[in-house]
Write a protein that holds these residues in place. Sequence first.
Motif, PDB file in Angstrom:
ATOM      1  N   GLY B  22     -21.773  23.829 -60.233  1.00  0.00           N
ATOM      2  CA  GLY B  22     -21.778  22.872 -61.338  1.00  0.00           C
ATOM      3  C   GLY B  22     -23.008  21.976 -61.307  1.00  0.00           C
ATOM      4  N   PRO B  23     -23.335  21.403 -62.455  1.00  0.00           N
ATOM      5  CA  PRO B  23     -24.482  20.480 -62.494  1.00  0.00           C
ATOM      6  C   PRO B  23     -24.274  19.267 -61.601  1.00  0.00           C
ATOM      7  N   GLU B  24     -23.013  18.854 -61.431  1.00  0.00           N
ATOM      8  CA  GLU B  24     -22.749  17.701 -60.557  1.00  0.00           C
ATOM      9  C   GLU B  24     -23.193  18.006 -59.121  1.00  0.00           C
ATOM     10  N   ALA B  25     -22.919  19.230 -58.661  1.00  0.00           N
ATOM     11  CA  ALA B  25     -23.327  19.596 -57.304  1.00  0.00           C
ATOM     12  C   ALA B  25     -24.850  19.580 -57.186  1.00  0.00           C
ATOM     13  N   GLY B  31     -30.142  14.301 -55.581  1.00  0.00           N
ATOM     14  CA  GLY B  31     -30.139  12.856 -55.385  1.00  0.00           C
ATOM     15  C   GLY B  31     -30.448  12.084 -56.652  1.00  0.00           C
ATOM     16  N   ARG B  32     -30.517  12.772 -57.781  1.00  0.00           N
ATOM     17  CA  ARG B  32     -30.699  12.056 -59.063  1.00  0.00           C
ATOM     18  C   ARG B  32     -30.108  12.896 -60.205  1.00  0.00           C
ATOM     19  N   PRO B  33     -29.729  12.204 -61.276  1.00  0.00           N
ATOM     20  CA  PRO B  33     -29.088  12.930 -62.381  1.00  0.00           C
ATOM     21  C   PRO B  33     -30.100  13.714 -63.216  1.00  0.00           C
ATOM     22  N   PHE B  34     -29.601  14.687 -63.939  1.00  0.00           N
ATOM     23  CA  PHE B  34     -30.443  15.356 -64.934  1.00  0.00           C
ATOM     24  C   PHE B  34     -30.633  14.435 -66.129  1.00  0.00           C
ATOM     25  N   ARG B  35     -31.759  14.609 -66.818  1.00  0.00           N
ATOM     26  CA  ARG B  35     -31.965  13.851 -68.055  1.00  0.00           C
ATOM     27  C   ARG B  35     -31.454  14.627 -69.263  1.00  0.00           C
ATOM     28  N   ARG B 326     -37.838  19.104 -63.264  1.00  0.00           N
ATOM     29  CA  ARG B 326     -38.203  18.105 -64.284  1.00  0.00           C
ATOM     30  C   ARG B 326     -36.954  17.497 -64.928  1.00  0.00           C
ATOM     31  N   ASP B 327     -35.845  17.631 -64.228  1.00  0.00           N
ATOM     32  CA  ASP B 327     -34.577  16.982 -64.633  1.00  0.00           C
ATOM     33  C   ASP B 327     -33.928  17.606 -65.859  1.00  0.00           C
ATOM     34  N   VAL B 328     -34.257  18.857 -66.136  1.00  0.00           N
ATOM     35  CA  VAL B 328     -33.635  19.552 -67.263  1.00  0.00           C
ATOM     36  C   VAL B 328     -32.699  20.620 -66.704  1.00  0.00           C
ATOM     37  N   PHE B 329     -31.396  20.423 -66.883  1.00  0.00           N
ATOM     38  CA  PHE B 329     -30.412  21.378 -66.371  1.00  0.00           C
ATOM     39  C   PHE B 329     -30.242  22.518 -67.371  1.00  0.00           C
TER      40      PHE B 329
END
Lengths: 369, 369
Positions: B22-25, B31-35, B326-329
């Motif tokens: 999952g994206p949460e994992a 150590g940082r969220p996706f944008r 680049r924080d894009v899931f």
Amino acid sequence: MRQRPPLTPLVGALPSTVPFVGPEAQERDRGRPFRARIGANESSFGPSPRVIARMESVARDQWMYCDPDNYDLKQAAARHLGVGTENVVVGEGIDGLLSLVARMYAAPGDAVVTSLGAYPTFNFHIAGVGGRLVTVPYESDRESLDGLLAAVRKDKAPLVYLSNPDNPMGSWWEANELIRFIEALPETTMLVLDEAYGELGPSALPPIDISRPNVIRMRTFSKAYGLAGIRCGYAVAEAQVIRDFEKIRNHYGVSRMAQIAGVEALADQDYLRSVVARVAAGRRRIAGIAEANGLKPLPSATNFVTIDCGDDGAFALKVLQGLLSRDVFIRKPMVPVLDRCIRVSVGLDHELDIFAEELPGALAAARGN
Amino acid sequence: MRQRPPLTPLVGALPSTVPFVGPEAQERDRGRPFRARIGANESSFGPSPRVIARMESVARDQWMYCDPDNYDLKQAAARHLGVGTENVVVGEGIDGLLSLVARMYAAPGDAVVTSLGAYPTFNFHIAGVGGRLVTVPYESDRESLDGLLAAVRKDKAPLVYLSNPDNPMGSWWEANELIRFIEALPETTMLVLDEAYGELGPSALPPIDISRPNVIRMRTFSKAYGLAGIRCGYAVAEAQVIRDFEKIRNHYGVSRMAQIAGVEALADQDYLRSVVARVAAGRRRIAGIAEANGLKPLPSATNFVTIDCGDDGAFALKVLQGLLSRDVFIRKPMVPVLDRCIRVSVGLDHELDIFAEELPGALAAARGN
């Protein structure tokens, strides 16, 4: 078409059954709602206000999948019980976890031991994997530890079920007796210790020993935490046992809402304590109502009181039916000897008022007066 | 202790796997969220405001168990599709229903046919019952109807899986072609037709024929209805097939909240239509971004666009990794030939802005510039 896809031999041999008929189904059949919903051992006190507020605030976020790792809830449960996250698996209620345990430990034909009259959903899931149920009668309204142990040994059962505190009788064993039972079990027999009512009793549960690979403790948010509708429970066990659930569990089975509610519920132990106190008061009230009607309430470590109606199963069934017809939803044990009882969940004051009002009429009708 | 309870031979032979991380994992690892959360084919548009309001209003009612019959939701789904309630079974998402279908139709050793690179959770559940997966390569980025049919016949498979529209490629078949496929199937082979994305495509789905006992159509609230987190889907089939689910399903598996949300979601078809339009616009936007970067968007009947990166799987993997960093899931197909692509879900405007901003850098990095 002349033919149809055959079910597997295992599933094809099963009946189409429902372990429990819900109160909603009864209300549909009756054409009117119950006035007192005190039959399913739900918590009429509801979840913590903090939990309600949290659920409301995240309703709009439910477009996101749940975390398949149940990470936050596993963390919270592990911290709550003083074990590691590697010792916790979250599932779709204890029911969902029992389904997995059945598949993990019971091959077709294997003997699986439980008590005669204990939780029917466990039996349903054992049937679903082709297991062979071996049932042990209750003794003095308690699940028989010695009887279960003897059956496990005699049938070389890989799996045995025990609920403590017990449903449907409300009885329980002290921790030292349970520890003795656990230590006497064969090392190759897995014990499912269903502690759905574990927060509600007068006695401490046995300490959790996560080094022992043949015990799975099961907990739920359905009872004391007042969240039966969210379908969420968890199992605590030795790490390898927990890892083995990964082989077959539905990783996306527990809703995002349930995971969030569960975390918040564990965080509000003050609320839990208040519920435990209200449940204890409710038990006393139900016992008093029973006694005032000449019936015998059994001691209970749960959120219900099982009441001995002082006659046989047919009589207790009439009492049950009389209460249902008077809009009071309760249930009863169905297996002989236990079936002399009805089972009444702790409800709100006004629900127990209704029970108190209607019980005399139901008893009189059952006695043919 | 020296010994431990053995798993059944079937389960013991399985690996401990997670079909999807999952994206949460990933966020925990990073150590940082996706944008931009545009990788799991969720609906960033969320559920209908009516659904959100309903969920908020019933949060406090979740102390009650769910209706094990899913009565109201079955009624609503049946009415929505013009079938009887006896033709509908509700489950814990399509995933939960696939788990049941695997147990119902695939005995250990049975051949089960699917496409190579299609839904991994189906494969996970087939492995869980000891089924033998037979995979058929995609043809021109579509699941191969002729190939699946040939494999079913050659291996006398009791079960075959087809998703239409398809994940992960976004491709689809016209109704007449699907009807031809269904009519050519052996009568003793059950087809699971996964229509998770069925509301989102440009083409009509084949009419539902509930007289045919070898087709199970599966629908979900996870995609167009924007309720992936509630874990709820349903299957539509001939009545006897639906009854057979009663033999093994977890009757209390679908939460009370999910059942209520599902009813409300089906009632707000205006909102659904608005989502379908926004998804179509989002697909065009993603396709435009791909083309502006010299990549080839594949046609899509889903809420994602699969983009051919014009090189091999290793290259597309670098593009994926560049976007993740680049924080894009996003996600990508992993099976050769399909793996030349990345898969981008329709998101909110600001998420697609971020994708548009970051794709050139990810591509340049993948090319070693």
